[in-house]
Motif scaffolding. Structure first.
Motif, short mmCIF file in Angstrom:
data_model
loop_
_atom_site.label_atom_id
_atom_site.label_comp_id
_atom_site.label_asym_id
_atom_site.label_seq_id
_atom_site.Cartn_x
_atom_site.Cartn_y
_atom_site.Cartn_z
N LEU A 101 0.92 -1.37 -0.05
CA LEU A 101 0.50 0.14 -0.36
C LEU A 101 1.08 1.08 0.06
N VAL A 102 1.86 1.02 -0.11
CA VAL A 102 3.16 2.80 -0.51
C VAL A 102 3.46 2.85 -1.51
N SER A 103 3.14 1.81 -2.85
CA SER A 103 3.86 2.35 -4.14
C SER A 103 2.89 3.41 -4.72
N PRO A 104 2.79 4.17 -5.00
CA PRO A 104 1.54 5.54 -5.43
C PRO A 104 1.24 5.29 -6.36
N GLY A 105 2.43 4.71 -7.86
CA GLY A 105 1.95 4.34 -8.75
C GLY A 105 2.43 5.83 -9.72
N GLY A 106 2.33 6.85 -9.24
CA GLY A 106 2.87 7.89 -9.89
C GLY A 106 1.53 9.04 -10.13
N LEU A 151 -0.34 13.86 9.80
CA LEU A 151 -1.37 13.15 8.86
C LEU A 151 -0.50 12.72 7.00
N THR A 152 -1.39 12.26 6.78
CA THR A 152 -0.54 11.43 5.41
C THR A 152 -1.25 11.53 4.26
N ALA A 153 -0.80 11.66 3.24
CA ALA A 153 -1.09 12.36 1.93
C ALA A 153 -1.19 10.79 1.16
N VAL A 154 -2.74 10.28 0.42
CA VAL A 154 -2.92 9.36 -0.45
C VAL A 154 -3.50 9.76 -1.04
N VAL A 160 1.68 8.34 0.09
CA VAL A 160 2.42 9.03 -0.48
C VAL A 160 3.43 10.23 0.20
N ALA A 161 3.27 9.70 1.41
CA ALA A 161 4.29 11.07 2.22
C ALA A 161 2.72 11.06 3.82
N MET A 162 3.63 11.47 4.64
CA MET A 162 3.46 12.01 5.84
C MET A 162 4.20 12.33 7.48
N ALA A 163 2.87 13.44 7.66
CA ALA A 163 3.94 13.90 8.70
C ALA A 163 3.46 13.96 10.20
N VAL A 164 4.66 13.95 10.87
CA VAL A 164 3.93 13.63 13.18
C VAL A 164 4.37 14.76 13.31
N ARG A 177 2.21 27.30 23.10
CA ARG A 177 2.21 28.11 21.72
C ARG A 177 2.30 27.15 20.43
N THR A 178 3.34 26.69 20.49
CA THR A 178 4.76 26.49 19.96
C THR A 178 4.42 24.59 19.19
N LEU A 179 4.35 23.69 17.99
CA LEU A 179 3.57 22.15 17.83
C LEU A 179 4.60 22.10 17.12
N GLU A 180 5.20 20.87 17.11
CA GLU A 180 6.81 20.44 16.55
C GLU A 180 5.98 19.74 15.21
N LEU A 181 7.05 19.19 13.75
CA LEU A 181 7.09 18.53 13.20
C LEU A 181 7.93 17.12 13.57
N TYR A 182 7.35 16.41 14.31
CA TYR A 182 8.67 15.38 14.34
C TYR A 182 9.36 14.98 13.32
N ARG A 183 8.44 14.18 12.71
CA ARG A 183 8.86 13.70 11.18
C ARG A 183 8.32 13.75 10.04
N PHE A 184 9.32 13.71 8.92
CA PHE A 184 8.55 13.67 7.61
C PHE A 184 9.01 13.12 6.47
N ALA A 185 7.95 12.43 5.97
CA ALA A 185 9.21 11.20 5.09
C ALA A 185 7.97 11.24 3.47
N ALA A 186 8.20 11.00 2.17
CA ALA A 186 7.98 11.00 1.07
C ALA A 186 8.32 9.89 0.64
#
Length: 466
Positions: A101-106, A151-154, A160-164, A177-186
């Motif tokens: 399920l992690v092969s978006p096919g373009g 949040l995941t781009a599908v 396709v990509a994921m942000a934590v 007042r501050t949020l951190e983006l832990y991980r980002f992968a695509a």
């Protein structure tokens, strides 16, 4: 060797990509072809002494021999459809993220992408399953600590990509007042501008959550310049050199050497209030935030006819490990201005999910909207079916256009529900002002015929302002 076989095994000929087990050999391999001389690559090589007469049947069989071994149970199909043993290894390690399920096919463009929220039961396993997939090739550690949301781009039901996103790691940034983006992968085969597409939704979710700043880092272990963050409107704060010689605090970490770390921040709002959300579990010495535990500011001395542009959207619930509760000033406004003559609908015991409000620059609360979970989920974080606009209160004699103010607040709540992964938004709002506000939405919430007047709208139909 422990193998998880289907309870009802389907007997069929082998196909390329099948993962098969040879119980009498204590072996597992991937079937490569269906020609006259089938071949296997071994995940667990044959090693059992109880294999007299069988090795030759595995190394030089014909198709009929292999089909007979499947029919007799000498070969068991345990999984299928894997392109490599690396994919199967990822499936074994992170079962909740199927590598297929992690092969978006373009996807041709970001307009074809959809958003999915990962939260609740099993979210960490699903996130790590994507991050550690061999095709994604994410070079940082998997997620080991709690996070707010991923949040995941599908595209075409494939990741396709994921942000934590979560609470900042550094105590000096954990100010509420501050949020951190832990991980980002695509995925390498993602559409152009996928990073900016997903980051814009992260920023919008953080804004609706009441955060004022989104913090992230680039260059950790892979010399990333952070071009994606610059394109998404992040400011480069500084660049430091970190020492990894003491990186032995967690199993699997390898210390030694240094790396350059670039820090980026995106400012989400500019307003005179010290905080748009309660500080939560933040030490007193860490923050200069306004204490929302006191009674709300009086509106008697405020000028009449406050316009929409002067209002500041805030969050009016106090977070806790087990849920949330209304802040005292939100509770007071609901009791004073609620539709039921001073008896708010919060006596239902439905868990509070969120509470949106509008405040004046003088920090007076003039509008509040409570969002609750009426499902039967034991843990509300696991509910993705529906969320309910439960109760509302508004100061009509202070606002220039009270209906417009409430309509904007409802639109924010619906957009937040969409980004948060809810499939449906329901409404139990009954006051005349709320009815007029609902009627004027771009995507109306249509009311049903049941006794509580519940209406529904799909959050995905509401356009995002991100």
């Amino acid at each position: 060797m422990h193998l998880h076989h289907p309870q009802s095994r389907v007997i069929r000929p082998l196909r390329p990509g099948d993962i098969v087990a040879f119980p009498y050999l204590d072996a597992v391999g991937r079937y490569l072809s269906d020609d006259a001389t089938p071949m296997f690559e071994w995940y667990i090589p044959p090693g059992s002494p109880l294999c007299l007469g069988h090795p030759s049947a595995i190394t030089t069989p014909d198709t009929d021999d292999m089909d007979a071994m499947v029919d007799s149970g000498e070969v068991v199909i345990v999984a299928t459809g894997f392109d490599s043993l690396a994919d199967y290894e990822a499936h074994q390690t992170y079962r909740d993220c199927d590598p297929r399920l992690v092969s978006p096919g373009g996807a041709p463009a970001t307009s074809y992408l959809e958003l999915r929220a990962e939260r609740g039961r099993g979210a960490r396993e699903r996130v790590n399953g994507f991050l550690k997939h061999p095709t994604v090739q994410y070079r940082h550690d998997p997620v080991t600590k709690p996070f707010r949301i991923a949040l995941t781009a599908v595209y075409d039901e494939r990741d396709v990509a994921m942000a934590v996103l979560g609470r900042p790691s550094g105590r000096h940034n954990a100010d509420g007042r501050t949020l951190e983006l832990y991980r980002f992968a695509a995925h390498p085969d993602r559409p152009a501008n996928t990073g900016s597409w997903l980051l814009s939704r992260c920023c919008r979710w953080a804004t609706l959550e009441g955060y004022d700043r989104l913090l992230t880092y680039a260059g950790v272990q892979n010399d990333n310049e952070g071009t994606m963050y610059q394109a998404a409107g992040f400011d480069h704060l500084d660049t430091t050199t970190a020492d990894r010689s003491k990186w032995h605090s967690r199993s699997g970490r390898v210390g030694g050497g240094t790396y350059r770390k670039r820090r980026y921040a995106r400012h989400l709002s500019d307003h005179p209030l010290e905080a748009r959300r309660p500080a939560g579990r933040v030490d007193a010495e860490q923050s200069q935030l306004t204490d929302r535990g006191t009674a709300r500011s009086s509106v008697c001395a405020l000028p009449r006819n406050i316009v929409q542009d002067d209002l500041i959207q805030t969050r009016e619930e106090s977070p806790d490990r087990r849920g949330a509760s209304l802040s005292p000033d939100a509770q007071a406004l609901l009791e004073e201005r609620g539709p039921d003559g001073g008896v708010p609908r919060e006596t239902t015991h439905a868990p509070l999910v969120a509470c949106f409000g509008y405040r004046t620059p003088e920090d007076a609360l003039v509008t509040v909207l409570a969002v609750r979970d009426y499902s039967v989920e034991q843990n509300p974080r696991n509910n993705t079916a529906a969320v309910t606009l439960s109760s509302v209160a508004i100061e009509p004699d202070v606002l220039a256009y009270p209906v417009n103010a409430l309509r904007a607040l409802i639109a924010d709540a619906v957009e937040w529900a969409s980004l948060h992964g809810y499939a449906t938004v329901e409404s139990r709002l009954e006051s005349p002002t709320a009815t007029s506000a609902l009627d004027g939405l771009t995507t109306p919430i249509g009311f049903g015929t049941d006794s509580v007047g519940t209406g529904m709208v799909s959050p995905s139909q509401t356009p995002s302002s991100a």
